[in-house]
Design a protein around this motif. Structure first.
Motif, PDB file in Angstrom:
ATOM      1  N   MET C 317       0.841  -1.205   0.000  1.00 21.22           N
ATOM      2  CA  MET C 317       0.000   0.000   0.000  1.00 21.22           C
ATOM      3  C   MET C 317       0.874   1.252   0.000  1.00 21.22           C
ATOM      4  SD  MET C 317      -3.210  -0.804   2.579  1.00 21.22           S
ATOM      5  CE  MET C 317      -3.940   0.824   2.355  1.00 21.22           C
ATOM      6  N   THR C 318       1.957   1.190   0.737  1.00 21.30           N
ATOM      7  CA  THR C 318       2.841   2.352   0.810  1.00 21.30           C
ATOM      8  C   THR C 318       3.414   2.663  -0.569  1.00 21.30           C
ATOM      9  OG1 THR C 318       3.390   1.640   3.044  1.00 21.30           O
ATOM     10  CG2 THR C 318       4.774   3.344   2.082  1.00 21.30           C
ATOM     11  N   ILE C 319       3.789   1.607  -1.284  1.00 18.94           N
ATOM     12  CA  ILE C 319       4.322   1.803  -2.636  1.00 18.94           C
ATOM     13  C   ILE C 319       3.248   2.399  -3.551  1.00 18.94           C
ATOM     14  CG2 ILE C 319       5.179   0.593  -4.688  1.00 18.94           C
ATOM     15  CD1 ILE C 319       6.470  -1.431  -2.648  1.00 18.94           C
ATOM     16  N   ALA C 320       2.036   1.847  -3.440  1.00 20.40           N
ATOM     17  CA  ALA C 320       0.944   2.360  -4.274  1.00 20.40           C
ATOM     18  C   ALA C 320       0.678   3.828  -3.959  1.00 20.40           C
ATOM     19  CB  ALA C 320      -0.319   1.532  -4.038  1.00 20.40           C
ATOM     20  N   GLY C 321       0.676   4.169  -2.667  1.00 21.16           N
ATOM     21  CA  GLY C 321       0.457   5.560  -2.268  1.00 21.16           C
ATOM     22  C   GLY C 321       1.563   6.456  -2.804  1.00 21.16           C
ATOM     23  N   TYR C 322       2.789   5.961  -2.731  1.00 19.22           N
ATOM     24  CA  TYR C 322       3.938   6.729  -3.214  1.00 19.22           C
ATOM     25  C   TYR C 322       3.811   6.985  -4.710  1.00 19.22           C
ATOM     26  CZ  TYR C 322       8.792   7.677  -4.528  1.00 19.22           C
ATOM     27  OH  TYR C 322       9.918   8.232  -5.047  1.00 19.22           O
ATOM     28  N   ALA C 323       3.430   5.949  -5.447  1.00 18.14           N
ATOM     29  CA  ALA C 323       3.385   6.068  -6.910  1.00 18.14           C
ATOM     30  C   ALA C 323       2.257   6.982  -7.377  1.00 18.14           C
ATOM     31  CB  ALA C 323       3.229   4.681  -7.539  1.00 18.14           C
ATOM     32  N   THR C 324       1.172   7.023  -6.637  1.00 19.63           N
ATOM     33  CA  THR C 324      -0.012   7.728  -7.129  1.00 19.63           C
ATOM     34  C   THR C 324      -0.251   9.052  -6.416  1.00 19.63           C
ATOM     35  OG1 THR C 324      -1.386   6.443  -5.618  1.00 19.63           O
ATOM     36  CG2 THR C 324      -1.179   5.615  -7.864  1.00 19.63           C
ATOM     37  N   GLY C 325       0.665   9.433  -5.526  1.00 24.60           N
ATOM     38  CA  GLY C 325       0.550  10.736  -4.888  1.00 24.60           C
ATOM     39  C   GLY C 325      -0.506  10.802  -3.800  1.00 24.60           C
ATOM     40  N   CYS C 326      -0.670   9.700  -3.072  1.00 22.62           N
ATOM     41  CA  CYS C 326      -1.632   9.697  -1.962  1.00 22.62           C
ATOM     42  C   CYS C 326      -0.893   9.893  -0.643  1.00 22.62           C
ATOM     43  CB  CYS C 326      -2.375   8.365  -1.882  1.00 22.62           C
ATOM     44  SG  CYS C 326      -3.221   7.909  -3.387  1.00 22.62           S
ATOM     45  N   GLU C 327      -1.492  10.642   0.238  1.00 20.28           N
ATOM     46  CA  GLU C 327      -0.920  10.755   1.573  1.00 20.28           C
ATOM     47  C   GLU C 327      -1.659   9.878   2.577  1.00 20.28           C
ATOM     48  OE1 GLU C 327      -0.364  14.745   2.880  1.00 20.28           O
ATOM     49  OE2 GLU C 327       1.280  15.035   1.444  1.00 20.28           O
ATOM     50  N   THR C 350       3.252  -0.837  14.174  1.00 25.04           N
ATOM     51  CA  THR C 350       4.688  -1.117  14.203  1.00 25.04           C
ATOM     52  C   THR C 350       5.408  -0.371  13.077  1.00 25.04           C
ATOM     53  OG1 THR C 350       4.129  -3.307  15.028  1.00 25.04           O
ATOM     54  CG2 THR C 350       6.382  -2.983  14.282  1.00 25.04           C
ATOM     55  N   ALA C 351       4.824  -0.413  11.896  1.00 23.53           N
ATOM     56  CA  ALA C 351       5.434   0.294  10.762  1.00 23.53           C
ATOM     57  C   ALA C 351       5.532   1.789  11.063  1.00 23.53           C
ATOM     58  CB  ALA C 351       4.623   0.060   9.488  1.00 23.53           C
ATOM     59  N   ARG C 352       4.486   2.319  11.692  1.00 21.03           N
ATOM     60  CA  ARG C 352       4.488   3.745  12.028  1.00 21.03           C
ATOM     61  C   ARG C 352       5.585   4.039  13.047  1.00 21.03           C
ATOM     62  NH1 ARG C 352      -0.991   4.619  13.791  1.00 21.03           N
ATOM     63  NH2 ARG C 352      -1.682   4.571  11.631  1.00 21.03           N
ATOM     64  N   ALA C 353       5.708   3.146  14.034  1.00 23.94           N
ATOM     65  CA  ALA C 353       6.724   3.343  15.074  1.00 23.94           C
ATOM     66  C   ALA C 353       8.133   3.270  14.485  1.00 23.94           C
ATOM     67  CB  ALA C 353       6.551   2.298  16.165  1.00 23.94           C
ATOM     68  N   HIS C 354       8.279   2.503  13.410  1.00 22.57           N
ATOM     69  CA  HIS C 354       9.605   2.366  12.794  1.00 22.57           C
ATOM     70  C   HIS C 354       9.824   3.374  11.673  1.00 22.57           C
ATOM     71  CE1 HIS C 354       9.711  -1.378  15.054  1.00 22.57           C
ATOM     72  NE2 HIS C 354      11.006  -1.474  14.763  1.00 22.57           N
ATOM     73  N   GLY C 355       8.898   4.299  11.519  1.00 21.74           N
ATOM     74  CA  GLY C 355       9.092   5.325  10.501  1.00 21.74           C
ATOM     75  C   GLY C 355       8.761   4.881   9.096  1.00 21.74           C
ATOM     76  N   TYR C 356       8.093   3.735   8.966  1.00 18.83           N
ATOM     77  CA  TYR C 356       7.671   3.286   7.635  1.00 18.83           C
ATOM     78  C   TYR C 356       6.318   3.858   7.244  1.00 18.83           C
ATOM     79  CZ  TYR C 356      11.552   0.029   7.302  1.00 18.83           C
ATOM     80  OH  TYR C 356      12.801  -0.515   7.210  1.00 18.83           O
ATOM     81  N   LEU C 357       5.657   4.475   8.181  1.00 16.09           N
ATOM     82  CA  LEU C 357       4.423   5.204   7.891  1.00 16.09           C
ATOM     83  C   LEU C 357       4.491   6.525   8.636  1.00 16.09           C
ATOM     84  CD1 LEU C 357       1.605   2.498   8.353  1.00 16.09           C
ATOM     85  CD2 LEU C 357       2.360   3.499   6.180  1.00 16.09           C
ATOM     86  N   GLY C 358       3.786   7.519   8.106  1.00 11.07           N
ATOM     87  CA  GLY C 358       3.753   8.812   8.781  1.00 11.07           C
ATOM     88  C   GLY C 358       4.405   9.880   7.926  1.00 11.07           C
ATOM     89  N   ALA C 359       4.758  10.978   8.566  1.00 18.06           N
ATOM     90  CA  ALA C 359       5.316  12.104   7.838  1.00 18.06           C
ATOM     91  C   ALA C 359       6.733  11.786   7.376  1.00 18.06           C
ATOM     92  CB  ALA C 359       5.315  13.348   8.719  1.00 18.06           C
ATOM     93  N   THR C 367       4.855  11.687   2.618  1.00 17.41           N
ATOM     94  CA  THR C 367       4.042  11.375   3.780  1.00 17.41           C
ATOM     95  C   THR C 367       2.974  10.368   3.391  1.00 17.41           C
ATOM     96  OG1 THR C 367       4.346  13.556   4.749  1.00 17.41           O
ATOM     97  CG2 THR C 367       2.383  12.344   5.427  1.00 17.41           C
ATOM     98  N   PHE C 368       2.862   9.322   4.165  1.00 17.70           N
ATOM     99  CA  PHE C 368       1.813   8.347   3.887  1.00 17.70           C
ATOM    100  C   PHE C 368       1.434   7.632   5.169  1.00 17.70           C
ATOM    101  CE2 PHE C 368       0.214   4.148   2.598  1.00 17.70           C
ATOM    102  CZ  PHE C 368      -0.820   4.539   1.775  1.00 17.70           C
ATOM    103  N   ASP C 369       0.139   7.515   5.377  1.00 15.87           N
ATOM    104  CA  ASP C 369      -0.306   6.740   6.533  1.00 15.87           C
ATOM    105  C   ASP C 369      -1.544   5.939   6.158  1.00 15.87           C
ATOM    106  OD1 ASP C 369      -0.360   5.682   9.084  1.00 15.87           O
ATOM    107  OD2 ASP C 369       0.092   7.629  10.023  1.00 15.87           O
TER     108      ASP C 369
END
Lengths: 311, 544, 614
Positions: C317-327, C350-359, C367-369
């Motif tokens: 999902m993070t990749i999809a958000g990155y590619a399509t300009g979704c936050e 967990t992903a958010r805590a590790h900086g894989y999601l968020g600002a 930025t993606f969450d």
């Protein structure tokens, strides 16, 4: 090539309707074009003063390139679009939609147009079997569950009339669930949101919160739901009583357009008069002031000019 | 406004504006179908502010609610104006090019700082600032008002204070921007347009306009005094001083609708001769020497009415009038006939066509045929090729000074507190409010069965009630400097502490105008219905 | 807005539930007003409607049904008219607006579970608790497919005050013990949920191929610890995201296009085209929605992926958000998947805590969450536009298309909606590159495909095979048919039947279309000669009647009439008129229904009739 002018939109696109090429305004719906060209298209959930609801599926037409039929009321024309309105597929769908409704809902008080369409499209609701008996508590069905039918009778929405106030009745045995009342009570006019569709599937129905009575709801009795109801499911107590007594005579009624006597907004009223008495008040849907929608005073506040025989 | 007594904008503009300020109006209930247009605007994203002492059903749609103290509208508007100037948000091009008197205005509003306004109005300074900025920054904005602005002793000043804001920001004369007074009655606009204003001729001409007056004199074959007549409040004063001894009252119920009603009734009773022409046997008709039964013209005869967007529309006969009731024009012509003037029995259209021949700027182009075909026409409509004028004063934006014409003057005004002052003896502010399913003194709306109908009660804040030992539903005596009434109490969360309200709709239950103040605005003649000082006594308590 | 509320007041528990849902989901710039006597007004307050479904869940989770007091409080806090709250609440089968026992056993009686003993469980529960829906402390209700077909029969316990759990395979004895335990334990007792979830510990029950080296989509299932981001990273996790960021959004979309990746949710739309459309849409913001509302009877592949490899979905999902300009991405998961929901919530946190999601998560200003939203028992919400309405807090009724979500989707903004399996495919696309990905399979059917094999086979489960594998090969892979094969239901309730002579069917979009079938959601339900085919068909007809949203006439009434006609046929009514009628119904449903549910509602019945199975 013919030009169709609908309102003030200036850009035109070319569409082909039943073999005729037309120049029509961009932004118009297929139904706009059909109505403008006099191609009669049955509609139930469409109204000129509501945004397209697109639920009844009786106005369907064929559009080249589309696997399924498209609702003419909601679909906007596109340049090069090829529309067919009189194919077997279109006729079949229209017949079936009318037939499915007639097999499950009391359509007796729908407009004469609807009655005519049912004849013209060859509707035969009897082939689904005799109607199942009325139910008192259709609203109580558990969502996503039903008793397995044996097929001996046809399920339907027959139920008692709700009369819980002095101004209108809700006769949901006549409700085709076109959502017009919900839209008129909601974002198309009144923004009171006293009613919503509740439940799901065949048990879906129009309801106040907890299926309560109107006087306990947010209803402000503007009657805009009555104004758009196509089947007589919603009507004034006055009309209900006249009909019950066999005294409802639309053919004798005169309709006079005038201006409401209350506040300074200047709403157009259409006074429907039968035997010297106002039996209904509506408003023209194409007028800039009201778009066909009124408030309680405009629609019901005429008692003071009712010249009752004993007055 | 700038020579045209009408709202500047068509209703549809509320659907296409960016910001609406509903000031002193609960349009949701009093102008429900206008509010439909507002709601469509909100649906499209417009912001809405409500300025009202009560948190009304209108306010419940607002992005911001300014619950000001009654009668402090000028102070609030001046502070908004000052903040707009202070923040550099004045539309300088418009002010420079299209208005006069800006410097005087600036000087007048200068003392109305946010802090001082907060003190006077009771509205948080930050909110006032937010409104000022939102209004000034909006691309298109409208201010709409009704009786919350005009039923005060300084009604005209209130209106000027709001118009000044529109001039300051250029929110006038453009589609979607304007000032919109919503009229309380279906033809209050038309009545004024037809000359039922002491200083005006039909068509909006000033009585003092010799050319226009001359035209009317010639058409009517009679001299017309250039001196303005009396407005309603002056009429009652003249009755008080004895200079007026006879009254011909058409379609008005002053015995119930006038402020300080007990006094008004005394004056009516004291007249030598009172004629009442009405569709009902009203409380006023009960006092009359002669009652002329009139037809309900909106459905029993023909004619026109003019709505709040200056749209002239046709009314038509759907029913026969009852008994011996006759249309108003027929009665008036018959009276003229008895007075020796043979006006004949003109049809409504003939009366209208005479008006068109004289109201050259506003109505000349509005034939019955065109009114029928177009669903009404908005004035000015000077000729039969003219489409009517949905948006007024667009000329103010013209580049060419010729075309721009007379500039719009700022009308600086000062805050003046309500005359009926709060005191230890009368500590509660009573205001009058209107509700959705009833209308004015209730003679028209009393007849149908509204399922929302509740008995008339004194609406008040629950905390106030607790302090006075009053429970919801208790019966109380409400006393003002002019009189007292009894009523049950209903607690109402839309009212703040210190504020109470009655409707005027059910005078047979609670004759509220016994309480209201008949002090009136010298500029408009309107009484101070909205600001009465009262005390509330629990019935059975020692205070009686 | 000028809400009209009754005098009913919420209990403390109801108030807390609503308030905490509001606090968890409200926008940071929407500050609630201080005056409790009035609902907040204005645009900000009216924009709270999307919190309706989470707030309804919160009340259900806390007290087990929705009282008028709770409804009033919901309406007041979220600025939603009470009638609308009621309309939404009564749309979902997991909600109850009438008092109901706090412990509800949803027993699956659908196509896979019915032959596996569902009725025996129901009979047992009826003996203990009474009629369906009755009972004070606990009650039972029938449920459509719970997506646990590989472990049939299945049940789900919906428990007020406690986390929901799935039980599969379920047996009356086990359910009785579980209900007894719940009745006596303190709410919040720590060990029960892990114990229930532990029943799913062995991934090979769901994925018999687990651990095999040739797997792509399923490669981490049963291999990684689904609750450890470190283990995920140790097994190649987040390499695809790193590669995506290195390529940049446009290249990512090009790789997906080159891969010819098609949507796995049933409609098989080219994913690259969808992404490109949203990426280029001028209107902002863009939204990503992951459709995890897997509800087609016989389907459980998405559940298995999410339960055993939850981080994979978050990364995709993070990749999809990155590619399509979704936050912002919304993960809409069906309400009957409690374990997958827990795993995903944990993975997101967990992903958010590790900086894989968020600002600024990729260190690239990006930025993606992700917000997880639970469905509540409505098959129709798997239809993409119904799903959007459901997220927005409206009834899950499909929208008219056009406009399509890529131009006007969630909150009217450009929106990418992808099915779970589609998103998982993005990881191998980036791992090997689009061209290499496209080398498996061919045409529009590239890459590997997951199938949910259940019914009369040796080893039911999710199987990953290359596109082009034949149906017969797939059945063999699943341990072969038990007994004598009568037919295979391919594609689910919205699919069709394949007879034993059609097992050489290549499993591709093109191959299935050629025989008038569909791969649909990858259902392969084997029916042997012992199977109650009539019962299966009637269950499917009942399913569509129950799951129709009710909006359009062809589907709302057509599904009722179809079921009635089927009932008459099975009672021996003369075939001629009934077949005519069914054919008439099928045509109007296919041609004139608003959405895919109505259009495909007659598919299985018509397929069976055509093949002479009835």
């Amino acid at each position: 090539m013919t030009t169709v002018l609908l309102g003030s939109i200036s850009r035109l696109v070319t569409v082909t309707v039943d073999g005729r090429e037309l120049r029509v305004p961009e932004g118009a719906t297929i139904l706009d074009v059909l109505r403008d060209r006099g191609v009669e298209t049955p509609t139930l959930c469409w109204a000129p003063n509501l945004t397209p609801i697109n639920a009844c599926r009786v106005c369907m037409v064929e559009v080249e390139g589309s696997r399924v039929l498209v609702p003419s009321c909601a679909r906007k024309v596109e340049d090069g679009m090829v529309v067919r309105t009189d194919t077997e597929k279109v006729r079949h769908s229209r017949r079936m939609v009318l037939e499915l409704l007639a097999s499950s809902v009391d359509m007796d008080q729908a407009s004469t147009d609807v009655q005519r369409w049912m004849v013209e499209y060859g509707v035969d609701p009897a082939r689904y079997g005799p109607p199942a008996p009325p139910e008192d508590d259709r609203a109580g069905h558990r969502v996503g569950h039903h008793h397995a039918p044996d097929g001996s009778t046809a399920a339907n929405v027959a139920q008692p009339v709700k009369v819980d106030n002095d101004l209108y009745v809700r006769d949901y045995a006549r409700c085709i669930l076109c959502y017009k009342c919900v839209k008129a009570c909601g974002t198309d006019a009144q923004f009171t949101f006293a009613i919503s569709a509740a439940g799901r599937g065949f048990d879906a129905h129009i309801a106040t919160e907890y299926d309560g009575e109107l006087p306990d709801s947010a209803c402000v009795y503007c009657g805009n739901c009555i104004g758009v109801c196509p089947t007589g499911a919603l009507k004034s107590v006055r009309e209900h009583e006249l009909r019950e007594d066999g005294d409802w005579r639309p053919e004798e009624q005169t309709v006079t357009t005038t201006i409401c006597s209350f506040c300074g907004v200047g709403c157009n009223l259409e006074l429907h008069v039968q035997q010297g008495s106002i039996v209904n008040v509506t408003s023209p849907s194409d007028h800039d002031v009201t778009h066909g929608h009124l408030c309680i005073k405009g629609r019901f506040g005429f008692q003071h000019v009712q010249n009752l025989p004993d007055a | 406004m700038f020579g045209a007594g009408g709202g500047t904008s068509a209703y549809v503009e509320a659907e296409d504006t960016d910001l609406l300020v509903l000031w002193g109006t609960n349009a949701r209930e009093t102008h429900p179908i206008f509010f439909h247009h507002v709601l469509q605007g909100l649906k499209k994203g417009a912001r809405m502010w409500s300025v009202d002492p009560r948190r009304t059903s209108t306010a419940q749609w607002a992005d911001g609610w300014l619950g000001l103290d009654i009668g402090t509208d000028v102070a609030l508007a001046n502070a908004v104006g000052r903040e707009i100037i202070d923040a550099g948000l004045v539309n300088e091009v418009f002010v420079e090019r299209s208005t006069t008197g800006f410097e005087d205005y600036r000087a007048t509003v200068e003392p109305y700082t946010l802090a001082r306004a907060q003190e006077i109005t009771g509205v948080d300074a930050g909110l006032i600032r937010d409104l000022a900025h939102a209004y000034a920054r909006a691309d298109r904005a409208q201010i709409c008002w009704t009786l919350g602005i005009t039923e005060h002793h300084n009604a005209a000043d209130n209106v000027f204070a709001l118009i000044n804001l529109a001039l300051l920001t250029g929110h006038i004369g453009r589609y979607g921007s304007g000032v919109v007074p919503l009229r309380g009655q279906n033809n209050v606009q038309g009545g004024g347009d037809m000359g039922a204003i002491p200083a005006k001729l039909p068509g909006g001409y000033d009585l003092g306009d010799d050319v226009a007056r001359g035209r009317f004199e010639q058409a009517w074959g009679a001299p017309i005094s250039p001196k303005p007549g009396m407005h309603l409040s002056q009429i009652f004063e003249a009755m008080e001083t004895g200079t007026m001894r006879a009254l011909y009252c058409i379609g008005e119920n002053p015995a119930e609708s006038e402020a300080n009603a007990a006094h008004a009734r005394e004056l009516l009773e004291g007249l030598d001769h009172l004629v009442v022409q009405d569709i009902f046997r009203t409380a006023t008709a009960e006092l009359a020497d002669v009652v002329l039964p009139a037809a309900a013209d909106w459905c029993e005869y023909e004619g026109t009415v003019t709505n709040s967007e200056r749209r002239v529309q046709r009314v038509r006969k759907a029913l026969d009038p009852p008994g011996s009731a006759r249309p108003d024009t027929h009665i008036i012509c018959a009276v003229a006939d008895r007075l020796g003037h043979a006006w004949g029995e003109p049809t409504a259209e003939e009366v209208w066509d005479e008006l068109r021949s004289l109201s050259l700027d506003w109505h000349a182009g509005m034939s019955y045929a065109r009114l029928d075909a177009l669903g009404g026409i908005q004035w000015p409509c000077p000729d039969e090729d003219h489409p009517g004028t949905p948006t007024l004063h667009t000329r103010l934006w013209a580049e060419d000074p010729e075309e721009r014409g007379r500039l719009a003057p700022f009308m600086p005004v000062e805050h003046a507190a309500p005359l009926d002052v709060l005191s230890e003896e009368f500590p509660i502010r009573l205001t009058t409010v209107r509700i959705l399913d009833a209308y004015n003194s209730g003679v028209q709306s009393g007849g149908y069965a509204s399922p929302m109908r509740r008995r008339e009660s004194l609406r008040m804040d629950a905390e106030d009630g607790a302090k006075l030992g009053i429970a919801d539903g208790d019966r109380v005596r409400v006393v003002s400097r002019r009189g007292a009434v009894e009523a049950p109490v209903a607690f109402d969360p839309s009212l703040r502490p210190g504020l109470a309200s009655f409707t005027p709709h059910f005078s047979e239950e609670v004759d509220i105008n016994v309480l209201t103040n008949d002090a009136w605005d010298p500029k408009s003649g309107t009484s101070e219905f909205k600001a009465t000082a009262i005390r509330i006594e629990k019935i059975g308590s020692e205070k009686i | 807005m000028d809400l009209h509320l009754s005098t009913a007041e919420p209990t403390e528990a109801e108030r807390r539930a609503v308030d905490s849902a509001f606090a968890a989901h409200r926008s940071p710039d929407d500050v609630p007003g201080a005056d409790v006597r009035f609902p907040d007004s204005g645009h900000a307050a009216r924009a709270r409607r999307h919190i309706l479904l989470p707030a309804l869940h919160a009340v259900m989770d806390a007290v087990g049904h929705l009282t008028p007091g709770a409804l009033n409080h919901l309406a007041r806090v979220l600025s939603v008219p009470p009638a609308d709250v009621y309309g939404v609440a009564t749309f979902y089968a997991m909600f109850s607006v009438t008092p109901r026992a706090p412990h509800v056993v949803h027993v699956c009686d659908d196509v896979a579970c019915a032959p596996a003993g569902a009725e025996a469980i129901i009979a047992g529960l009826a003996e203990d608790l009474g009629e369906e829906g009755e009972g004070k402390e606990a009650c039972w209700v029938r449920s459509p497919c719970l997506g646990l077909c590989e472990r049939a029969p299945a049940a789900m316990l919906q428990l007020a005050g406690r986390p929901d759990v799935s039980v599969a395979p379920a047996a009356i004895g086990g359910l009785r013990a579980e209900l007894d335990r719940i009745a006596t334990e303190e709410p919040g007792e720590p060990n029960r949920v892990p114990a229930a979830d532990a029943a799913f510990a062995d991934a090979t029950v769901s994925v018999p191929q687990a651990g095999q080296p040739q797997l792509t989509l399923l490669r981490r299932v049963g291999v990684v610890d689904p609750e450890s981001i470190d283990d995920y990273r140790a097994h190649g996790g987040y390499e695809a995201l790193r590669r995506a960021v290195a390529l940049g959004p446009e290249r990512v979309i090009r790789e997906v296009s080159d891969a010819s990746l098609t949507g796995r949710g049933g409609a098989a739309f080219p994913t690259g085209v969808k992404w490109d459309g949203v990426a280029r849409a001028p209107s902002r913001p863009h939204y990503l929605v992951c459709n995890a509302d897997e509800s087609e009877p016989g389907t459980f592949k998405d559940r298995v992926l999410m339960e055993y490899d939850p981080f994979g979905l978050i990364e995709a999902m993070t990749i999809a958000g990155y590619a399509t300009g979704c936050e912002r991405g919304y993960l809409y998961i069906r309400g009957e998947y409690p374990l997958a929901t827990r795993r995903l919530e944990h993975a997101i946190a967990t992903a958010r805590a590790h900086g894989y999601l968020g600002a600024d998560m990729a260190g690239d200003g990006f930025t993606f969450d992700i917000e997880l939203r639970r469905g509540a028992g409505a098959y129709i919400c798997g239809e993409e536009t119904a799903l959007l309405n459901s997220i927005e807090g409206h009834r899950g009724e499909p929208r008219n298309k056009p406009p399509f979500p890529s131009t006007s989707g969630l909150f009217g903004k450009p929106t990418v909606i992808n099915n779970v399996e589609t998103l998982y495919n993005v990881l191998p696309v980036l791992a090997v590159g689009g061209e290499a990905f496209a080398k498996v399979g061919g045409g529009r059917s590239t890459g590997t495909k997951l199938f949910c094999v259940s019914g009369a086979v040796g080893t039911p489960g999710v199987y990953e095979v290359d596109f082009g594998t034949t149906l017969g090969e797939l059945l063999e892979l699943a341990g072969g048919v038990r007994g004598e094969l009568r037919a295979v239901l391919l594609g689910g309730a919205a699919g069709g039947f394949v007879l034993p002579d059609g097992l050489d069917l290549p499993l591709t979009l093109e191959g299935s279309r050629e025989i008038g079938a569909t791969l649909g959601s990858g259902v392969v339900l084997a029916l042997d000669t012992q199977a109650d085919l009539t019962g299966t068909l009637r269950r499917i007809a009942a399913f569509f009647r129950d799951e129709s949203c009710g909006q359009c006439v062809p589907c709302r009434v057509g599904t009722v009439r179809q079921e009635e006609a089927l009932a008459r046929l099975t009672r021996g009514a003369p075939k001629g008129p009934e077949l005519t009628l069914l054919d008439d119904l099928a045509r109007v449903m296919q041609d004139a229904s608003i959405c895919g549910l109505g259009q495909t509602a007659p598919a299985a019945v018509m397929s069976a009739l055509k093949l002479g199975l009835l």
